[in-house]
Design an enzyme around this catalytic site. Sequence first.
Site, PDB file in Angstrom:
ATOM      1  N   TRP A  40      -1.475   7.741  -6.004  1.00 19.72           N
ATOM      2  CA  TRP A  40      -1.399   9.141  -5.588  1.00 19.72           C
ATOM      3  C   TRP A  40      -0.909  10.009  -6.757  1.00 19.72           C
ATOM      4  O   TRP A  40       0.182  10.569  -6.713  1.00 19.72           O
ATOM      5  CB  TRP A  40      -0.492   9.289  -4.377  1.00 19.72           C
ATOM      6  CG  TRP A  40      -1.076   8.692  -3.144  1.00 19.72           C
ATOM      7  CD1 TRP A  40      -0.982   7.403  -2.732  1.00 19.72           C
ATOM      8  CD2 TRP A  40      -1.876   9.364  -2.159  1.00 19.72           C
ATOM      9  NE1 TRP A  40      -1.662   7.221  -1.556  1.00 19.72           N
ATOM     10  CE2 TRP A  40      -2.220   8.404  -1.172  1.00 19.72           C
ATOM     11  CE3 TRP A  40      -2.316  10.682  -2.001  1.00 19.72           C
ATOM     12  CZ2 TRP A  40      -2.987   8.723  -0.069  1.00 19.72           C
ATOM     13  CZ3 TRP A  40      -3.084  10.990  -0.894  1.00 19.72           C
ATOM     14  CH2 TRP A  40      -3.418  10.033   0.051  1.00 19.72           C
ATOM     15  N   HIS A  46       0.836  -1.190   0.000  1.00 18.60           N
ATOM     16  CA  HIS A  46       0.000   0.000   0.000  1.00 18.60           C
ATOM     17  C   HIS A  46       0.873   1.243   0.000  1.00 18.60           C
ATOM     18  O   HIS A  46       1.866   1.317   0.720  1.00 18.60           O
ATOM     19  CB  HIS A  46      -0.916   0.049   1.234  1.00 18.60           C
ATOM     20  CG  HIS A  46      -1.979  -1.006   1.229  1.00 18.60           C
ATOM     21  ND1 HIS A  46      -3.234  -0.795   0.710  1.00 18.60           N
ATOM     22  CD2 HIS A  46      -1.963  -2.272   1.672  1.00 18.60           C
ATOM     23  CE1 HIS A  46      -3.958  -1.903   0.847  1.00 18.60           C
ATOM     24  NE2 HIS A  46      -3.201  -2.813   1.429  1.00 18.60           N
ATOM     25  N   THR A  47       0.506   2.197  -0.837  1.00 16.85           N
ATOM     26  CA  THR A  47       1.123   3.518  -0.782  1.00 16.85           C
ATOM     27  C   THR A  47       0.240   4.380   0.102  1.00 16.85           C
ATOM     28  O   THR A  47      -0.813   4.844  -0.318  1.00 16.85           O
ATOM     29  CB  THR A  47       1.224   4.141  -2.189  1.00 16.85           C
ATOM     30  OG1 THR A  47       1.909   3.229  -3.041  1.00 16.85           O
ATOM     31  CG2 THR A  47       1.987   5.456  -2.144  1.00 16.85           C
ATOM     32  N   THR A  48       0.631   4.543   1.340  1.00 15.93           N
ATOM     33  CA  THR A  48      -0.222   5.266   2.281  1.00 15.93           C
ATOM     34  C   THR A  48      -0.080   6.778   2.162  1.00 15.93           C
ATOM     35  O   THR A  48      -0.938   7.523   2.605  1.00 15.93           O
ATOM     36  CB  THR A  48       0.101   4.837   3.724  1.00 15.93           C
ATOM     37  OG1 THR A  48       1.500   5.060   3.969  1.00 15.93           O
ATOM     38  CG2 THR A  48      -0.211   3.362   3.923  1.00 15.93           C
TER      39      THR A  48
END
Length: 237
Positions: free
Chosen positions: A117, A5-7
């Site tokens: 994102w 996951h790219t948080t």
Amino acid sequence: MANKHTTRPITTGTSVVGLVYDGGVLLAADTLLSYGSMAKSFNTPRMVSIADRVLLGASGEYSDFQEIVSRVEALALAETTQSMESVYDERTLSAKSLWNYLRAVMYQKRSKMNPFWNDLVVAGFENDAPFLGVIDKLGTTLQENLVATGFGGYLAMPLLREKWRPDLSEGEARALLEDCMKVLFYRDCRASARIQLAKVTKDTCIISEPYELDHSNGWNAPSMQRAVGDLDGDGGW
């Protein structure tokens, strides 16, 4: 297998600015990648050519953009392979098709609470007419003659709206985009004066080599000279 996951965005690029002119579409973006507030790379392109006369640019997390490009290239290859296998089907990945595909991808990712994102810009030709569209990280889309992502939405769009007209020549369109990129360099601390331009017309799709904007006039403006002069006087500094 662990979830990935790219948080939050880490290594990022800033604005992409684009416009439709008389005969094609032009995009501009700088080549700076920032690691938080640190300048990490000064020569990283954020615009790529996809399939036949389609451009894709992005601001935001660079690793997510790399994943998007790999997906799009696989899709373009599949379209080309299918077309070659059929005598009657000459399909290529068009700009509008890519725009709609990326809308679905971005919406699916955000629905799983693991968004890419990025804000994406797609440019190309659709039925012999220029196409320019943008997709944000939520999957929201916009097709328009003028687009800007990142801080460009605040700093470049007013300039574009003031000076754009449908019959802009290629030279006028390039000058306008360079003016926008200069404003972003002056005002956005994550922007660079080293930029690329990308052009798509009916016949060609070109991405320029990175080059430096001439931004000396901005610092030599009378208002800037007065401000610097006040440093030695009593002008309130």
